[in-house]
Motif scaffolding. Sequence first.
Motif, PDB file in Angstrom:
ATOM      1  N   ALA A   1       0.852  -1.308  -0.026  1.00 39.76           N
ATOM      2  CA  ALA A   1      -0.279  -0.211  -0.274  1.00 39.76           C
ATOM      3  C   ALA A   1       1.135   0.933  -0.133  1.00 39.76           C
ATOM      4  O   ALA A   1       0.265   2.510  -0.717  1.00 39.76           O
ATOM      5  CB  ALA A   1      -0.589  -0.207   0.769  1.00 39.76           C
ATOM      6  N   LEU A   2       1.722   1.232   1.172  1.00 42.91           N
ATOM      7  CA  LEU A   2       3.311   2.561   0.988  1.00 42.91           C
ATOM      8  C   LEU A   2       3.446   2.593  -0.417  1.00 42.91           C
ATOM      9  O   LEU A   2       3.385   3.913  -0.932  1.00 42.91           O
ATOM     10  CB  LEU A   2       3.852   2.327   2.203  1.00 42.91           C
ATOM     11  N   THR A   3       3.933   1.776  -1.162  1.00 44.13           N
ATOM     12  CA  THR A   3       4.847   1.563  -1.813  1.00 44.13           C
ATOM     13  C   THR A   3       3.792   2.390  -4.027  1.00 44.13           C
ATOM     14  O   THR A   3       4.642   2.882  -4.126  1.00 44.13           O
ATOM     15  CB  THR A   3       4.904   0.063  -3.152  1.00 44.13           C
ATOM     16  N   VAL A   4       2.607   1.807  -3.122  1.00 42.32           N
ATOM     17  CA  VAL A   4       2.160   2.719  -4.274  1.00 42.32           C
ATOM     18  C   VAL A   4       1.288   3.864  -3.842  1.00 42.32           C
ATOM     19  O   VAL A   4       1.628   5.192  -5.073  1.00 42.32           O
ATOM     20  CB  VAL A   4       0.232   2.258  -4.363  1.00 42.32           C
TER      21      VAL A   4
ATOM     22  N   ALA B   1       5.550  10.528  -6.368  1.00 45.42           N
ATOM     23  CA  ALA B   1       6.554  10.723  -7.247  1.00 45.42           C
ATOM     24  C   ALA B   1       6.518  11.486  -7.905  1.00 45.42           C
ATOM     25  O   ALA B   1       6.692  12.406  -8.544  1.00 45.42           O
ATOM     26  CB  ALA B   1       7.532   9.483  -7.016  1.00 45.42           C
ATOM     27  N   VAL B   2       5.207  10.898  -8.932  1.00 43.54           N
ATOM     28  CA  VAL B   2       4.713  11.535 -10.304  1.00 43.54           C
ATOM     29  C   VAL B   2       3.640  13.306 -10.438  1.00 43.54           C
ATOM     30  O   VAL B   2       2.873  12.808 -10.402  1.00 43.54           O
ATOM     31  CB  VAL B   2       4.070  10.319 -11.006  1.00 43.54           C
ATOM     32  N   ARG B   3       3.275  12.907  -9.027  1.00 49.59           N
ATOM     33  CA  ARG B   3       2.444  14.074  -8.199  1.00 49.59           C
ATOM     34  C   ARG B   3       1.201  13.862  -8.884  1.00 49.59           C
ATOM     35  O   ARG B   3       0.370  14.832  -9.012  1.00 49.59           O
ATOM     36  CB  ARG B   3       2.963  15.258  -9.474  1.00 49.59           C
TER      37      ARG B   3
ATOM     38  N   LEU C   1       4.125  15.290   6.518  1.00 46.33           N
ATOM     39  CA  LEU C   1       3.359  14.101   6.415  1.00 46.33           C
ATOM     40  C   LEU C   1       3.989  13.059   5.047  1.00 46.33           C
ATOM     41  O   LEU C   1       4.426  11.924   5.649  1.00 46.33           O
ATOM     42  CB  LEU C   1       1.973  14.289   6.095  1.00 46.33           C
ATOM     43  N   ARG C   2       4.487  13.950   4.027  1.00 47.81           N
ATOM     44  CA  ARG C   2       5.525  13.050   3.220  1.00 47.81           C
ATOM     45  C   ARG C   2       6.740  12.691   3.537  1.00 47.81           C
ATOM     46  O   ARG C   2       7.010  11.104   3.944  1.00 47.81           O
ATOM     47  CB  ARG C   2       6.073  13.568   1.332  1.00 47.81           C
ATOM     48  N   THR C   3       7.510  13.229   4.241  1.00 47.75           N
ATOM     49  CA  THR C   3       8.810  12.519   4.934  1.00 47.75           C
ATOM     50  C   THR C   3       8.047  11.071   6.396  1.00 47.75           C
ATOM     51  O   THR C   3       8.874  10.139   6.485  1.00 47.75           O
ATOM     52  CB  THR C   3       9.309  14.103   6.434  1.00 47.75           C
ATOM     53  N   ALA C   4       7.262  11.604   6.387  1.00 41.81           N
ATOM     54  CA  ALA C   4       6.563  10.917   8.032  1.00 41.81           C
ATOM     55  C   ALA C   4       6.677   9.685   6.588  1.00 41.81           C
ATOM     56  O   ALA C   4       7.084   8.258   7.287  1.00 41.81           O
ATOM     57  CB  ALA C   4       5.918  11.535   8.368  1.00 41.81           C
ATOM     58  N   LEU C   5       5.963   9.372   5.782  1.00 46.21           N
ATOM     59  CA  LEU C   5       5.251   8.475   4.785  1.00 46.21           C
ATOM     60  C   LEU C   5       6.702   7.415   4.662  1.00 46.21           C
ATOM     61  O   LEU C   5       6.773   6.626   4.007  1.00 46.21           O
ATOM     62  CB  LEU C   5       4.721   9.082   3.661  1.00 46.21           C
ATOM     63  N   TYR C   6       7.852   8.434   3.794  1.00 42.66           N
ATOM     64  CA  TYR C   6       8.769   7.596   3.977  1.00 42.66           C
ATOM     65  C   TYR C   6       9.740   7.043   4.860  1.00 42.66           C
ATOM     66  O   TYR C   6      10.195   6.310   4.324  1.00 42.66           O
ATOM     67  CB  TYR C   6       9.585   9.030   2.996  1.00 42.66           C
ATOM     68  N   GLY C   7       9.720   8.047   6.405  1.00 40.96           N
ATOM     69  CA  GLY C   7      10.014   6.938   7.358  1.00 40.96           C
ATOM     70  C   GLY C   7       9.907   5.536   7.224  1.00 40.96           C
ATOM     71  O   GLY C   7      10.008   4.729   7.348  1.00 40.96           O
TER      72      GLY C   7
END
Length: 201
Positions: free
Chosen positions: A25-28, A34-36, A44-50
């Motif tokens: 799910a996180l990969t999607v 990434a493709v905006r 939130l994006r930083t937390a998501l990547y972590g």
Amino acid sequence: MLEQTAADLLIRLAAVYALLGLFVALTVIVALTAVRLIAVPKLLRTALYGVYALAGVGLVVGWLAGALQPPDTAATQVAAAAESAKAFQARNSAIVASDSGQIPVGQVGTVYIQVPDMDARFAAENLWRTLRAAGFQSPGIEVISGRSPAEPEVRYFNDADKPLAEQVAALAAQHGLKGSVVKTIANYTAPPGQMEFWYPR
């Protein structure tokens, strides 16, 4: 507990597959970010990547530990663990301390197989089939980690069962388990004909 239970294994497998689902799910979500195609605030994006990185590390660790298994293999392991628990209960219900005053119920030619891990458990199925074909009863294969001997052993409880124990050792030798130590267990009383075959560690 030294014996591995089906419930424990099922919980571990469920946790690994839940982590796998989270990772997918996180990969999607990461790909869409990434493709905006979706907008995610920077924090939130930083937390998501972590979380994504941690999930990936968790999957790698699970794979290296052998916990990440195909569904059919996982189902086989759960079934094997359940059988191991049943074999443990059956064996212990028939063996009593020699000073307890209890008299075990007799059976003839019953062999309980003990193995140190799941790999040995699957390898032991050939010996189990050979014992059954030779006329022995064998309720199942029990996984007992941490107590396996250095060499294969056949353990018996009644002096009259030594010839049967030697026969079990001979059958085990056909499966590469040569040089089995045949020994009597004096501290416990078991039904006539009851033995244990212990795989080495």
